[in-house]
Write a protein that holds these residues in place. Structure first.
Motif, PDB file in Angstrom:
ATOM      1  N   HIS A  48       0.828  -1.217   0.000  1.00 23.44           N
ATOM      2  CA  HIS A  48       0.000   0.000   0.000  1.00 23.44           C
ATOM      3  C   HIS A  48       0.857   1.260   0.000  1.00 23.44           C
ATOM      4  CE1 HIS A  48      -3.476   2.544   0.973  1.00 23.44           C
ATOM      5  NE2 HIS A  48      -2.677   3.160   1.815  1.00 23.44           N
ATOM      6  N   TYR A  49       1.942   1.242   0.786  1.00 22.56           N
ATOM      7  CA  TYR A  49       2.784   2.441   0.923  1.00 22.56           C
ATOM      8  C   TYR A  49       4.084   2.318   0.121  1.00 22.56           C
ATOM      9  CZ  TYR A  49      -0.246   4.488   4.525  1.00 22.56           C
ATOM     10  OH  TYR A  49      -1.296   5.071   5.203  1.00 22.56           O
ATOM     11  N   PHE A  57      10.124   8.419   7.383  1.00 19.62           N
ATOM     12  CA  PHE A  57       8.968   8.118   8.225  1.00 19.62           C
ATOM     13  C   PHE A  57       8.341   6.749   7.924  1.00 19.62           C
ATOM     14  CE2 PHE A  57       7.310  10.698   4.649  1.00 19.62           C
ATOM     15  CZ  PHE A  57       6.303   9.877   4.165  1.00 19.62           C
ATOM     16  N   PHE A  58       8.948   5.989   6.977  1.00 19.68           N
ATOM     17  CA  PHE A  58       8.309   4.757   6.496  1.00 19.68           C
ATOM     18  C   PHE A  58       8.070   3.736   7.626  1.00 19.68           C
ATOM     19  CE2 PHE A  58       8.531   0.531   4.356  1.00 19.68           C
ATOM     20  CZ  PHE A  58       7.424   0.658   3.537  1.00 19.68           C
ATOM     21  N   GLU A  59       9.133   3.419   8.390  1.00 19.70           N
ATOM     22  CA  GLU A  59       8.990   2.380   9.432  1.00 19.70           C
ATOM     23  C   GLU A  59       8.011   2.820  10.526  1.00 19.70           C
ATOM     24  OE1 GLU A  59       9.779  -0.763   9.513  1.00 19.70           O
ATOM     25  OE2 GLU A  59      10.816  -0.652   7.593  1.00 19.70           O
ATOM     26  N   ALA A  63       4.621   0.878  11.606  1.00 19.34           N
ATOM     27  CA  ALA A  63       4.387   0.486  13.004  1.00 19.34           C
ATOM     28  C   ALA A  63       3.064   1.073  13.493  1.00 19.34           C
ATOM     29  CB  ALA A  63       5.542   0.951  13.877  1.00 19.34           C
ATOM     30  N   PHE A  64       2.817   2.325  13.154  1.00 16.40           N
ATOM     31  CA  PHE A  64       1.556   2.959  13.540  1.00 16.40           C
ATOM     32  C   PHE A  64       0.361   2.230  12.919  1.00 16.40           C
ATOM     33  CE2 PHE A  64      -1.594   5.972  11.698  1.00 16.40           C
ATOM     34  CZ  PHE A  64      -2.391   6.077  12.836  1.00 16.40           C
ATOM     35  N   MET A  65       0.444   1.919  11.641  1.00 12.26           N
ATOM     36  CA  MET A  65      -0.694   1.281  10.956  1.00 12.26           C
ATOM     37  C   MET A  65      -0.939  -0.145  11.456  1.00 12.26           C
ATOM     38  SD  MET A  65      -2.200   3.420   8.905  1.00 12.26           S
ATOM     39  CE  MET A  65      -3.145   2.393   7.772  1.00 12.26           C
ATOM     40  N   MET A  66       0.120  -0.788  12.023  1.00 15.68           N
ATOM     41  CA  MET A  66      -0.036  -2.153  12.564  1.00 15.68           C
ATOM     42  C   MET A  66      -0.400  -2.130  14.049  1.00 15.68           C
ATOM     43  SD  MET A  66       2.956  -4.395  10.687  1.00 15.68           S
ATOM     44  CE  MET A  66       4.314  -3.335  11.158  1.00 15.68           C
ATOM     45  N   ILE A 109       1.170  14.187  12.837  1.00 13.96           N
ATOM     46  CA  ILE A 109       1.446  14.117  11.396  1.00 13.96           C
ATOM     47  C   ILE A 109       1.300  12.698  10.843  1.00 13.96           C
ATOM     48  CG2 ILE A 109       3.966  13.965  11.671  1.00 13.96           C
ATOM     49  CD1 ILE A 109       4.093  15.843   9.184  1.00 13.96           C
ATOM     50  N   THR A 110       1.670  11.694  11.630  1.00 19.51           N
ATOM     51  CA  THR A 110       1.547  10.303  11.160  1.00 19.51           C
ATOM     52  C   THR A 110       0.147   9.765  11.450  1.00 19.51           C
ATOM     53  OG1 THR A 110       3.892   9.906  11.565  1.00 19.51           O
ATOM     54  CG2 THR A 110       2.499   7.969  11.344  1.00 19.51           C
TER      55      THR A 110
END
Ligand SMILES: Nc1ncnc2c1ncn2[C@@H]1O[C@H](COP(=O)(O)OP(=O)(O)OP(=O)(O)O)[C@@H](O)[C@H]1O
Length: 133
Positions: A48-49, A57-59, A63-66, A109-110
């Motif tokens: 998706h990303y 900011f990828f990791e 982590a936030f989305m999981m 922001i995330t």
């Protein structure tokens, strides 16, 4: 009729905003045509990303989305892609106008509450990623 993909992110689910968010799409006569709730896998999120892989900011984003359940939906209606992005507001909460989801509820922001596909092409790809072909 246009179709888009929307994700209600873990921060919004934890804050009890699912109903409030869906209400705003439905108020603009957009129709929820598919909906599921799940904690996303890393594999799905990497797909998706993909455009953000390698960014600083990828990791953190993964982590936030999981970190909890999300609600994934297809939303259908005239100009669904643009309508949803307008309702969501600017990515950065400080830039988002009041009256948008991020303008009204955003504080990070995330963890910015929602995702909406940015074009009909992206929507098709994302619907395949989340709901299968
Ligand atoms: N500079 C940043 N720092 C931290 N997280 C960010 C940053 N930029 C983007 N993100 C996170 O990555 C997501 C995807 O970024 P993108 O630029 O594609 O935003 P968008 O298309 O407005 O948002 P979305 O795709 O979630 O609707 C953002 O929604 C946010 O959660």
């Amino acid at each position: 009729m246009e179709k888009t993909l929307v994700i209600i992110k873990p921060d919004a689910v934890k804050r009890g905003l699912i109903g409030e968010i869906i209400k705003r799409y439905e108020a603009k006569q957009l129709t929820i045509t598919k909906m599921m709730m799940l904690t996303p896998s890393r594999d799905t999120l990497v797909k998706h990303y993909a455009e953000h892989e390698g960014k600083s900011f990828f990791e953190n984003l993964l982590a936030f989305m999981m970190s909890g359940d999300v609600v994934v939906m297809t939303i259908t209606g005239p100009n669904a892609v643009a309508q949803v992005r307008k309702i969501n507001g600017a990515t950065k909460f400080l830039d988002a106008e009041m009256g948008t989801i991020r303008g009204d509820y955003g504080v990070d922001i995330t963890a910015n509450l929602v995702h909406g596909a940015d074009s009909t092409d992206s929507a098709k790809k994302e619907i395949d990623i989340w709901f299968g072909l």
